[in-house]
Write a protein that holds these residues in place. Structure first.
Motif, PDB file in Angstrom:
ATOM      1  N   THR A  18       9.803   6.740 -12.340  1.00 41.99           N
ATOM      2  CA  THR A  18       8.436   7.009 -11.876  1.00 41.99           C
ATOM      3  C   THR A  18       8.020   8.368 -12.400  1.00 41.99           C
ATOM      4  O   THR A  18       8.703   9.362 -12.140  1.00 41.99           O
ATOM      5  CB  THR A  18       8.375   7.049 -10.336  1.00 41.99           C
ATOM      6  OG1 THR A  18       8.816   5.802  -9.832  1.00 41.99           O
ATOM      7  CG2 THR A  18       6.961   7.294  -9.849  1.00 41.99           C
TER       8      THR A  18
ATOM      9  N   ASN B  98       8.832   0.964   1.720  1.00 42.75           N
ATOM     10  CA  ASN B  98       9.276   2.028   0.803  1.00 42.75           C
ATOM     11  C   ASN B  98       9.106   3.361   1.494  1.00 42.75           C
ATOM     12  O   ASN B  98       8.063   3.613   2.108  1.00 42.75           O
ATOM     13  CB  ASN B  98       8.377   2.119  -0.433  1.00 42.75           C
ATOM     14  CG  ASN B  98       8.486   0.930  -1.323  1.00 42.75           C
ATOM     15  OD1 ASN B  98       9.384   0.120  -1.198  1.00 42.75           O
ATOM     16  ND2 ASN B  98       7.542   0.837  -2.246  1.00 42.75           N
TER      17      ASN B  98
ATOM     18  N   THR C  31      -0.516   5.958   2.284  1.00 46.89           N
ATOM     19  CA  THR C  31       0.295   4.799   2.654  1.00 46.89           C
ATOM     20  C   THR C  31      -0.538   3.553   2.431  1.00 46.89           C
ATOM     21  O   THR C  31      -1.715   3.515   2.802  1.00 46.89           O
ATOM     22  CB  THR C  31       0.712   4.888   4.142  1.00 46.89           C
ATOM     23  OG1 THR C  31       1.592   5.997   4.295  1.00 46.89           O
ATOM     24  CG2 THR C  31       1.408   3.627   4.614  1.00 46.89           C
TER      25      THR C  31
ATOM     26  N   ALA D  42       4.713  -0.224  -6.740  1.00 47.96           N
ATOM     27  CA  ALA D  42       5.475   0.186  -5.555  1.00 47.96           C
ATOM     28  C   ALA D  42       5.210  -0.759  -4.372  1.00 47.96           C
ATOM     29  O   ALA D  42       6.126  -1.084  -3.609  1.00 47.96           O
ATOM     30  CB  ALA D  42       5.136   1.615  -5.177  1.00 47.96           C
TER      31      ALA D  42
ATOM     32  N   SER E 296      13.318   0.953  -4.771  1.00 51.68           N
ATOM     33  CA  SER E 296      12.558  -0.239  -4.438  1.00 51.68           C
ATOM     34  C   SER E 296      11.825  -0.769  -5.675  1.00 51.68           C
ATOM     35  O   SER E 296      11.791  -1.991  -5.918  1.00 51.68           O
ATOM     36  CB  SER E 296      11.571   0.107  -3.318  1.00 51.68           C
ATOM     37  OG  SER E 296      10.729  -0.968  -3.073  1.00 51.68           O
ATOM     38  N   CYS E 297      11.263   0.127  -6.473  1.00 51.45           N
ATOM     39  CA  CYS E 297      10.564  -0.299  -7.703  1.00 51.45           C
ATOM     40  C   CYS E 297      11.528  -1.024  -8.645  1.00 51.45           C
ATOM     41  O   CYS E 297      11.149  -2.012  -9.289  1.00 51.45           O
ATOM     42  CB  CYS E 297       9.943   0.901  -8.417  1.00 51.45           C
ATOM     43  SG  CYS E 297       8.452   1.493  -7.602  1.00 51.45           S
TER      44      CYS E 297
ATOM     45  N   ASP F  97       4.007   0.725   1.635  1.00 51.82           N
ATOM     46  CA  ASP F  97       4.430   1.743   0.674  1.00 51.82           C
ATOM     47  C   ASP F  97       4.005   3.093   1.236  1.00 51.82           C
ATOM     48  O   ASP F  97       2.845   3.486   1.124  1.00 51.82           O
ATOM     49  CB  ASP F  97       3.786   1.467  -0.696  1.00 51.82           C
ATOM     50  CG  ASP F  97       4.204   2.502  -1.722  1.00 51.82           C
ATOM     51  OD1 ASP F  97       5.377   2.916  -1.699  1.00 51.82           O
ATOM     52  OD2 ASP F  97       3.360   2.903  -2.542  1.00 51.82           O
TER      53      ASP F  97
ATOM     54  N   ASN G 106      14.425   3.595  -0.592  1.00 55.37           N
ATOM     55  CA  ASN G 106      13.787   4.712  -1.300  1.00 55.37           C
ATOM     56  C   ASN G 106      12.757   4.136  -2.270  1.00 55.37           C
ATOM     57  O   ASN G 106      12.990   3.086  -2.876  1.00 55.37           O
ATOM     58  CB  ASN G 106      14.883   5.489  -2.035  1.00 55.37           C
ATOM     59  CG  ASN G 106      14.346   6.305  -3.175  1.00 55.37           C
ATOM     60  OD1 ASN G 106      14.202   5.809  -4.288  1.00 55.37           O
ATOM     61  ND2 ASN G 106      14.012   7.544  -2.907  1.00 55.37           N
ATOM     62  N   ASP G 107      11.618   4.795  -2.436  1.00 53.57           N
ATOM     63  CA  ASP G 107      10.514   4.181  -3.200  1.00 53.57           C
ATOM     64  C   ASP G 107      10.872   3.849  -4.653  1.00 53.57           C
ATOM     65  O   ASP G 107      10.443   2.806  -5.160  1.00 53.57           O
ATOM     66  CB  ASP G 107       9.234   5.032  -3.114  1.00 53.57           C
ATOM     67  CG  ASP G 107       9.455   6.505  -3.396  1.00 53.57           C
ATOM     68  OD1 ASP G 107      10.595   6.888  -3.734  1.00 53.57           O
ATOM     69  OD2 ASP G 107       8.495   7.263  -3.271  1.00 53.57           O
TER      70      ASP G 107
ATOM     71  N   GLY H 261       3.888   6.823   1.139  1.00 52.84           N
ATOM     72  CA  GLY H 261       4.052   7.909   0.167  1.00 52.84           C
ATOM     73  C   GLY H 261       3.801   9.260   0.811  1.00 52.84           C
ATOM     74  O   GLY H 261       3.456   9.344   1.996  1.00 52.84           O
TER      75      GLY H 261
ATOM     76  N   PRO I  61       9.584   7.711   0.820  1.00 56.47           N
ATOM     77  CA  PRO I  61       9.827   8.716  -0.213  1.00 56.47           C
ATOM     78  C   PRO I  61      10.885   9.710   0.258  1.00 56.47           C
ATOM     79  O   PRO I  61      10.570  10.704   0.881  1.00 56.47           O
ATOM     80  CB  PRO I  61       8.462   9.403  -0.329  1.00 56.47           C
ATOM     81  CG  PRO I  61       7.872   9.273   1.035  1.00 56.47           C
ATOM     82  CD  PRO I  61       8.505   8.091   1.721  1.00 56.47           C
TER      83      PRO I  61
ATOM     84  N   ALA J 137       7.924  -3.167  -2.484  1.00 54.42           N
ATOM     85  CA  ALA J 137       8.243  -3.195  -1.048  1.00 54.42           C
ATOM     86  C   ALA J 137       8.348  -4.642  -0.570  1.00 54.42           C
ATOM     87  O   ALA J 137       9.245  -4.998   0.199  1.00 54.42           O
ATOM     88  CB  ALA J 137       7.176  -2.439  -0.259  1.00 54.42           C
TER      89      ALA J 137
END
Ligand SMILES: [Zn+2]
Length: 314
Positions: free
Chosen positions: A133, A68, A13, A301, A114-115, A7, A110-111, A9, A70, A305
């Motif tokens: 989110t 994932n 990460t 998240a 993915s969620c 993940d 995309n994060d 971010g 961002p 992933a």
């Protein structure tokens, strides 16, 4: 069955091994190296290998790797178009990871999308839902009949930039004014709380007394102690989120709206106002939507992933 999950971010990460029941077997966390994506990816791979070797596993023991990212992603071609936080552009993510690891089943998303996939795999959804989110910023994903909706430029679901305040708007990261992200994100709550502290110095003592930070979590702590001004800040956040979600509900008629991200830890402080707004602003057929926190919890998240791998290799 095991998958490797990353993940990535804007600030941190997380690299982990996750099983298909949603248990995290081993994990590492590092700061995201925004200057050099290759160095960052190499570091992620090294930590994934460490996670494996600590459990006497190797790459053949995992079903694949889910990542994932961002930003704007083309999950089919494996390309990251643009990650605004880092200025990464046109990065061939899947190519890079497959060359460096030799793994075949590598997936990126995309994060927030993915969620939504994670909720479908590990949670319990009707297949018609929104995933939101609410964190530093606000992002959203739209699922209709169990399929993510991407839109012409992969930007469908950008609920953070739906306008919810026209009279007295705050400036948004996108350059516009009055967006949901500017009015109701974790960053917006931080700002409102800081303005309160600035206005009323008794809050400086309260922060000291309970060893709190002047941020959204400090504000939530005081709201739960029935501090009226802090309760009001979360109600304001709920009101703006409720306005945005009402628009989305009228447009898409989802069965559920799942809320994740840091602010979802304060779900109890915002839900009444969200529901009030939905009741007042949607047609009856669309107002039946249920708003709830993600079933995936704090690590949503990361589990998401991993779900990129499990959903494609059932
Ligand atoms: Zn905006």
């Amino acid at each position: 069955m095991l998958a490797a999950a990353m993940d990535i971010g804007g600030t941190k990460t997380i690299i982990a091994l996750v099983d298909n029941k949603g248990s995290i077997i081993n994990k590492r966390q590092i700061k995201t190296n925004t200057y050099d994506y290759k160095a960052h990816f190499d570091c992620c791979i090294k930590l994934m290998e460490e996670c494996l070797s600590e459990h006497f596993l190797n790459k053949q023991d995992i079903l694949g790797l889910g990542i994932n990212l961002p930003g704007m992603v083309n999950s089919t071609s494996g390309l990251l178009y643009h990650a605004p936080f880092a200025g990464w552009r046109n990065v061939k993510v899947i190519d890079y990871f497959s060359k460096q690891t030799g793994l075949k089943n590598i997936y990126i998303e995309n994060d927030v999308n993915s969620c939504a996939e994670g909720e479908m795999f590990f949670g319990n959804t009707s297949g018609n839902f929104l995933w939101i989110t609410v964190s530093t910023g606000i992002g959203g994903a739209v699922v209709v009949n169990n399929k993510l909706i991407f839109g012409e430029n992969n930007c469908a679901g950008e609920i953070g930039h739906v306008k919810v305040e026209y009279e007295n708007p705050r400036k948004c990261s996108c350059g516009q004014f009055g967006c949901t992200e500017a009015q109701a994100s974790g960053t917006a709550i931080n700002t409102l709380f800081k303005e309160l502290i600035h206005k009323d110095s008794s809050y400086i003592d309260k922060l000291k007394q309970f060893d709190l930070n002047p941020d959204a979590s400090g504000c939530a702590f005081l709201a739960r102690l029935k501090d009226e001004e802090c309760i009001k800040i979360f109600k304001t956040c709920g009101l703006y989120l409720g306005r945005a979600l009402s628009t989305a509900a009228n447009l898409l008629n989802p069965k559920e709206i799942f809320i994740g991200g840091g602010v979802s830890l304060s779900f109890d402080l915002i839900i009444d106002e969200i529901q009030k707004q939905i009741k007042e602003n949607t047609i009856p057929q669309c107002s039946v939507v249920t708003v709830k926190p993600t079933a995936l919890g704090y690590e949503a998240a990361l589990l998401a992933a991993a779900s990129l791998v499990f959903r494609r290799n059932k």
